[in-house]
Design a protein around this motif. Structure first.
Motif, PDB file in Angstrom:
ATOM      1  N   LEU A 183      34.241  43.649  43.998  1.00  0.00           N
ATOM      2  CA  LEU A 183      34.913  44.452  42.976  1.00  0.00           C
ATOM      3  C   LEU A 183      35.233  43.665  41.714  1.00  0.00           C
ATOM      4  CD1 LEU A 183      37.384  46.518  45.213  1.00  0.00           C
ATOM      5  CD2 LEU A 183      35.052  47.076  44.491  1.00  0.00           C
ATOM      6  N   TYR A 184      35.088  42.340  41.772  1.00  0.00           N
ATOM      7  CA  TYR A 184      35.396  41.498  40.615  1.00  0.00           C
ATOM      8  C   TYR A 184      34.141  41.073  39.858  1.00  0.00           C
ATOM      9  CZ  TYR A 184      40.119  41.366  42.448  1.00  0.00           C
ATOM     10  OH  TYR A 184      41.374  41.731  42.887  1.00  0.00           O
ATOM     11  N   SER A 185      33.036  41.749  40.128  1.00  0.00           N
ATOM     12  CA  SER A 185      31.776  41.445  39.460  1.00  0.00           C
ATOM     13  C   SER A 185      31.251  42.668  38.725  1.00  0.00           C
ATOM     14  CB  SER A 185      30.719  41.003  40.485  1.00  0.00           C
ATOM     15  OG  SER A 185      31.064  39.783  41.073  1.00  0.00           O
ATOM     16  N   PRO A 186      30.482  42.475  37.651  1.00  0.00           N
ATOM     17  CA  PRO A 186      29.896  43.623  36.944  1.00  0.00           C
ATOM     18  C   PRO A 186      29.072  44.487  37.891  1.00  0.00           C
ATOM     19  CG  PRO A 186      29.593  41.601  35.677  1.00  0.00           C
ATOM     20  CD  PRO A 186      30.122  41.195  37.014  1.00  0.00           C
ATOM     21  N   GLY A 187      29.367  45.784  37.892  1.00  0.00           N
ATOM     22  CA  GLY A 187      28.636  46.698  38.748  1.00  0.00           C
ATOM     23  C   GLY A 187      28.880  46.513  40.224  1.00  0.00           C
ATOM     24  N   GLY A 188      29.827  45.656  40.591  1.00  0.00           N
ATOM     25  CA  GLY A 188      30.122  45.403  42.005  1.00  0.00           C
ATOM     26  C   GLY A 188      29.110  44.508  42.691  1.00  0.00           C
ATOM     27  N   ALA A 189      28.256  43.813  41.916  1.00  0.00           N
ATOM     28  CA  ALA A 189      27.243  42.934  42.516  1.00  0.00           C
ATOM     29  C   ALA A 189      27.909  41.709  43.149  1.00  0.00           C
ATOM     30  CB  ALA A 189      26.252  42.492  41.455  1.00  0.00           C
ATOM     31  N   GLN A 190      27.308  41.227  44.231  1.00  0.00           N
ATOM     32  CA  GLN A 190      27.852  40.051  44.916  1.00  0.00           C
ATOM     33  C   GLN A 190      27.276  38.785  44.281  1.00  0.00           C
ATOM     34  OE1 GLN A 190      30.296  38.245  46.454  1.00  0.00           O
ATOM     35  NE2 GLN A 190      30.321  39.914  47.946  1.00  0.00           N
ATOM     36  N   ARG A 191      28.112  38.076  43.522  1.00  0.00           N
ATOM     37  CA  ARG A 191      27.626  36.899  42.781  1.00  0.00           C
ATOM     38  C   ARG A 191      28.343  35.603  43.146  1.00  0.00           C
ATOM     39  NH1 ARG A 191      26.833  39.088  36.543  1.00  0.00           N
ATOM     40  NH2 ARG A 191      25.453  40.833  37.043  1.00  0.00           N
ATOM     41  N   ARG A 192      29.289  35.681  44.047  1.00  0.00           N
ATOM     42  CA  ARG A 192      30.035  34.448  44.339  1.00  0.00           C
ATOM     43  C   ARG A 192      29.506  33.784  45.598  1.00  0.00           C
ATOM     44  NH1 ARG A 192      35.663  35.794  43.876  1.00  0.00           N
ATOM     45  NH2 ARG A 192      34.897  37.682  42.879  1.00  0.00           N
ATOM     46  N   PHE A 248      46.587  39.927  25.531  1.00  0.00           N
ATOM     47  CA  PHE A 248      45.500  40.397  26.400  1.00  0.00           C
ATOM     48  C   PHE A 248      44.892  41.668  25.816  1.00  0.00           C
ATOM     49  CE2 PHE A 248      48.645  38.285  29.126  1.00  0.00           C
ATOM     50  CZ  PHE A 248      47.856  37.348  29.776  1.00  0.00           C
ATOM     51  N   THR A 249      43.579  41.757  25.849  1.00  0.00           N
ATOM     52  CA  THR A 249      42.916  42.974  25.354  1.00  0.00           C
ATOM     53  C   THR A 249      42.889  44.077  26.409  1.00  0.00           C
ATOM     54  OG1 THR A 249      40.709  42.307  26.113  1.00  0.00           O
ATOM     55  CG2 THR A 249      41.403  41.559  23.910  1.00  0.00           C
ATOM     56  N   LYS A 250      43.116  43.708  27.680  1.00  0.00           N
ATOM     57  CA  LYS A 250      43.043  44.632  28.833  1.00  0.00           C
ATOM     58  C   LYS A 250      41.617  45.158  29.044  1.00  0.00           C
ATOM     59  CE  LYS A 250      47.561  44.314  29.165  1.00  0.00           C
ATOM     60  NZ  LYS A 250      48.492  45.367  28.781  1.00  0.00           N
ATOM     61  N   GLU A 251      40.637  44.401  28.583  1.00  0.00           N
ATOM     62  CA  GLU A 251      39.230  44.819  28.701  1.00  0.00           C
ATOM     63  C   GLU A 251      38.407  43.696  29.324  1.00  0.00           C
ATOM     64  OE1 GLU A 251      38.345  47.790  27.932  1.00  0.00           O
ATOM     65  OE2 GLU A 251      39.921  48.498  26.583  1.00  0.00           O
ATOM     66  N   ALA A 252      37.264  44.073  29.875  1.00  0.00           N
ATOM     67  CA  ALA A 252      36.292  43.083  30.332  1.00  0.00           C
ATOM     68  C   ALA A 252      35.616  42.460  29.117  1.00  0.00           C
ATOM     69  CB  ALA A 252      35.263  43.732  31.246  1.00  0.00           C
ATOM     70  N   HIS A 253      35.074  41.272  29.282  1.00  0.00           N
ATOM     71  CA  HIS A 253      34.368  40.617  28.181  1.00  0.00           C
ATOM     72  C   HIS A 253      33.219  41.514  27.717  1.00  0.00           C
ATOM     73  CE1 HIS A 253      31.943  37.597  26.036  1.00  0.00           C
ATOM     74  NE2 HIS A 253      33.101  36.972  25.861  1.00  0.00           N
ATOM     75  N   PRO A 254      33.019  41.649  26.397  1.00  0.00           N
ATOM     76  CA  PRO A 254      31.999  42.580  25.889  1.00  0.00           C
ATOM     77  C   PRO A 254      30.565  42.230  26.273  1.00  0.00           C
ATOM     78  CG  PRO A 254      32.958  41.260  24.112  1.00  0.00           C
ATOM     79  CD  PRO A 254      33.810  41.036  25.312  1.00  0.00           C
ATOM     80  N   SER A 255      30.334  41.047  26.792  1.00  0.00           N
ATOM     81  CA  SER A 255      28.968  40.680  27.171  1.00  0.00           C
ATOM     82  C   SER A 255      28.494  41.425  28.425  1.00  0.00           C
ATOM     83  CB  SER A 255      28.871  39.171  27.422  1.00  0.00           C
ATOM     84  OG  SER A 255      29.677  38.793  28.522  1.00  0.00           O
ATOM     85  N   TYR A 256      29.424  41.986  29.213  1.00  0.00           N
ATOM     86  CA  TYR A 256      29.025  42.661  30.440  1.00  0.00           C
ATOM     87  C   TYR A 256      28.490  44.053  30.146  1.00  0.00           C
ATOM     88  CZ  TYR A 256      31.749  38.922  32.625  1.00  0.00           C
ATOM     89  OH  TYR A 256      32.239  37.703  33.007  1.00  0.00           O
ATOM     90  N   LYS A 257      27.373  44.372  30.758  1.00  0.00           N
ATOM     91  CA  LYS A 257      26.735  45.681  30.556  1.00  0.00           C
ATOM     92  C   LYS A 257      27.222  46.730  31.556  1.00  0.00           C
ATOM     93  CE  LYS A 257      24.295  43.672  27.407  1.00  0.00           C
ATOM     94  NZ  LYS A 257      24.781  43.760  26.007  1.00  0.00           N
ATOM     95  N   GLU A 258      27.833  46.270  32.652  1.00  0.00           N
ATOM     96  CA  GLU A 258      28.324  47.180  33.670  1.00  0.00           C
ATOM     97  C   GLU A 258      29.831  46.983  33.843  1.00  0.00           C
ATOM     98  OE1 GLU A 258      25.212  47.812  37.070  1.00  0.00           O
ATOM     99  OE2 GLU A 258      25.233  45.674  36.566  1.00  0.00           O
ATOM    100  N   PRO A 259      30.555  48.010  34.275  1.00  0.00           N
ATOM    101  CA  PRO A 259      32.010  47.885  34.435  1.00  0.00           C
ATOM    102  C   PRO A 259      32.384  46.968  35.597  1.00  0.00           C
ATOM    103  CG  PRO A 259      31.249  50.001  35.258  1.00  0.00           C
ATOM    104  CD  PRO A 259      30.063  49.363  34.588  1.00  0.00           C
ATOM    105  N   ILE A 260      33.588  46.422  35.532  1.00  0.00           N
ATOM    106  CA  ILE A 260      34.147  45.605  36.606  1.00  0.00           C
ATOM    107  C   ILE A 260      35.040  46.535  37.439  1.00  0.00           C
ATOM    108  CG2 ILE A 260      35.367  43.480  37.184  1.00  0.00           C
ATOM    109  CD1 ILE A 260      32.973  43.070  35.283  1.00  0.00           C
ATOM    110  N   PRO A 261      34.664  46.876  38.659  1.00  0.00           N
ATOM    111  CA  PRO A 261      35.432  47.869  39.423  1.00  0.00           C
ATOM    112  C   PRO A 261      36.918  47.550  39.556  1.00  0.00           C
ATOM    113  CG  PRO A 261      33.329  47.441  40.496  1.00  0.00           C
ATOM    114  CD  PRO A 261      33.451  46.445  39.383  1.00  0.00           C
ATOM    115  N   ALA A 262      37.262  46.278  39.739  1.00  0.00           N
ATOM    116  CA  ALA A 262      38.676  45.924  39.948  1.00  0.00           C
ATOM    117  C   ALA A 262      39.530  46.252  38.736  1.00  0.00           C
ATOM    118  CB  ALA A 262      38.796  44.438  40.290  1.00  0.00           C
ATOM    119  N   LEU A 263      38.951  46.260  37.549  1.00  0.00           N
ATOM    120  CA  LEU A 263      39.723  46.564  36.346  1.00  0.00           C
ATOM    121  C   LEU A 263      40.231  48.003  36.374  1.00  0.00           C
ATOM    122  CD1 LEU A 263      40.826  45.985  33.519  1.00  0.00           C
ATOM    123  CD2 LEU A 263      38.553  46.497  32.604  1.00  0.00           C
TER     124      LEU A 263
END
Length: 587
Positions: free
Chosen positions: A95-104, A271-286
């Motif tokens: 949930l802490y990755s763009p689009g919910g992808a597993q990256r860690r 805080f902007t309360k937003e994900a970094h603008p470089s991400y193309k997909e939403p961050i579910p946890a936000l």
């Protein structure tokens, strides 16, 4: 986050580079944003290396070398919990990755630190966050089913910051900026480090059984855990030393909690309360926290299965009403705000102050819990400050509704004789269902969990439902229960299933006990001992028994019939098979 970002801000070399297993979300519920904004407010420049391609050394060099240090975190969630369920099945989403992808990576803090040490052998590295914090001593690892050493043995960091990091981080930054070598920074509260011996410790200290001892002897493990557990009070805690081979791991006493003024300062940062603008997909946890307010940190509830005690601590740190109202007003100016504040809380929403006068000057009691099995006679159960804050938030122009979704400690509610909070809660702050956590019904299991007896929960439900009816609302309590907690025999699990049958409630989701580093219940799970009393504890460990206890929570599901029947027959409870009132399944 990129070289371009640094150039646009005129930063030739950042003072710190934060390396995190989470995507970057500029919201105070995300640790890398909180730490980054705080350092920036102190006058330091910060770059963020989020979710690097963990096996590629070049991925750690894209931002260059920091002037002062790398700060490494496994993210808001422990990376192993993030990747695996309680039954060790891989999770499909992060949930802490763009689009919910597993990256860690698994054991992200160790992987990142090892790679950074290869890339920059001479740059100071400090690790922190929940993953490092809960592994600062030798610990049982559920995924390996073995005792692992302190994370400092595997992650070649110079320093570990445990707990909430603002005070330790400020001291570390000032020390590094003054030219002090990180190997000489051994005095900061809220930190741990490796050393040849403890000869440079000048404060009072205790020595726990060594890593080698706790790995071989479960009783020694329980003894070591108890010693560590009793030293987590910032007023009373001593230095804790644990030998590891030919050297030692040293934990300094906990850092001083933030004052209300300091909390207000931290949460007032831009805080902007937003994900970094470089991400193309939403961050579910936000989406869960974007329009929520953090009102407090810490919890003295004392639930054995919760690791908050070893991370955020028992001291309640809270924000002022003015700070929360100012943030709410800021939320109303966001384009996508619909008028609903989703939560006002923390680890326990209705804890905004310390439990008693003694705690303010002498520290928390070492030998008892504040609430369980019954509230301490010195407990001051008072919701007036929380109620006043909620009312002020409801009055903010543009706010339609203020919900409470953080956990509510219902025994604390019942200890407040005024009854005002439960009326306020039912009238204004619930949307149909109120989630609370009685966790079990068997007295022995509840005792080991650090929870009150079930009658407290039942009286709370009656009062809440009565208050809801008076408010003209059809609202319900949605309880959470845990299967297979230490102390829970098959007989206890059957008792819970019968209770659920009688109450007419069967949970849609069943929660298994998850042995994670740092919790008292995990120590029970591994050792079969209650470390606080050293008395034996029954532990359901086999995959079959855990499956049976889980199935009993949802005894009415057809797919659970074979396991429920097997459990009932094993326990000699044929009386619960058939058509009787309490029968869980048909014959």
């Amino acid at each position: 986050m990129t070289k371009k970002d640094l150039q646009e801000r005129g930063i030739a070399q950042p003072d710190f580079i934060l390396v995190s297993a989470d995507a970057y979300v500029d919201h105070p519920s995300f640790a890398n944003a909180l730490i980054g904004r705080y350092l920036e407010a102190l006058g330091y420049s910060v770059a963020l290396l989020c979710q690097p391609n963990f096996g590629d050394l070049r991925a750690y060099q894209v931002l260059g070398r920091p002037r002062l240090a790398f700060l490494v975190s496994g993210g808001n969630m422990d990376s192993m919990v993030n990747r695996y369920t309680a039954n060790k099945a891989p999770r499909k989403k992060d949930l802490y990755s763009p689009g919910g992808a597993q990256r860690r990576p698994k054991r992200a803090t160790i992987v990142y630190t090892q790679m950074l040490r290869r890339a920059y052998p001479d740059v100071p590295i400090a690790i922190g966050g929940v993953e490092a914090s809960l592994r600062r001593f030798a610990h049982y690892d559920y995924w390996d089913n073995a005792v692992r050493p302190s994370i400092l043995e595997d992650a070649p960091a110079d320093l570990l910051m445990y707990g909430m990091g603002e005070h330790p981080l400020k001291e570390l930054a000032e020390a590094l900026d003054s030219g002090l070598a990180i190997g000489d920074i051994t005095y900061i509260r809220g930190t741990a480090y490796r050393a040849k011996d403890d000869s440079r410790v000048y404060e009072e200290k205790i020595m726990t059984p060594s890593f080698e001892e706790v790995k071989k002897d479960k009783r020694k493990y329980a003894e070591a855990f108890r010693m560590q557990y009793l030293e987590q009070d910032y007023r009373q805690g001593r230095v804790v030393v644990q030998p590891h081979g030919d050297h030692v791991v040293i934990q300094n006493p906990p850092a001083e909690p933030l004052s209300t003024e300091e909390m207000d300062f931290v949460y007032s940062l831009p805080f902007t309360k937003e994900a970094h603008p470089s991400y193309k997909e939403p961050i579910p946890a936000l989406q869960e926290v974007k329009f929520s307010l953090v009102s407090s940190r810490g919890c003295y509830g004392g639930c054995s299965f919760c690791s908050i005690f070893f991370h955020q601590g028992k001291y309640i740190q809270s924000r002022s009403q003015e700070s929360l109202v100012a943030e709410a007003e800021e939320l109303t100016r966001k384009k996508d705000f619909k008028g609903y504040i989703h939560d006002v809380g923390g680890p326990t929403a209705n804890f905004l102050s310390l439990p008693c006068e003694k705690a303010k000057t002498a520290g928390m009691c070492r030998n008892r819990r504040c609430l369980a099995p019954t509230p301490c006679k010195n407990l001051k159960a008072d919701h007036s400050r929380y109620i006043a804050t909620l009312r002020a938030l409801r009055a903010v122009p543009g706010v339609k509704k203020v919900f409470i979704r953080s956990g509510i400690r219902y025994d604390y509610v019942m200890a407040d004789k005024s009854g005002e909070f439960i009326r306020e809660l039912a009238r204004h702050h619930v949307s149909g269902e109120l989630k609370v956590a009685p966790e079990h019904c068997a007295p022995e299991v509840l005792r080991l969990m650090g929870k009150p007896n079930l009658d407290v929960y039942e009286r709370f439900v009656q009062k809440f439902e009565a208050a809801s009816r008076k408010a003209g609302k059809k609202q319900y309590v949605l309880p959470y229960f845990i299967a297979s907690h230490p102390g829970s025999t098959i007989a206890c699990a059957i008792e819970l299933a019968v209770y659920l049958k009688r109450s007419g409630f069967v949970p849609d989701q069943a929660q298994d006990f998850y042995p994670t580093p740092g919790s008292l219940s995990t120590c029970m799970y591994y050792t079969g001992l209650d470390p606080l009393t050293m008395e034996p504890v029954y532990v359901p460990k086999s995959r079959e028994e855990r499956a049976m206890q889980r199935a009993l929570l949802q005894f009415n599901k057809p797919e659970n019939y074979p396991l429920v029947k097997k459990a009932l027959l094993r326990a000699g409870r044929r009386d619960l098979i058939g058509k009787g009132r309490d029968c869980l399944i048909r014959g």
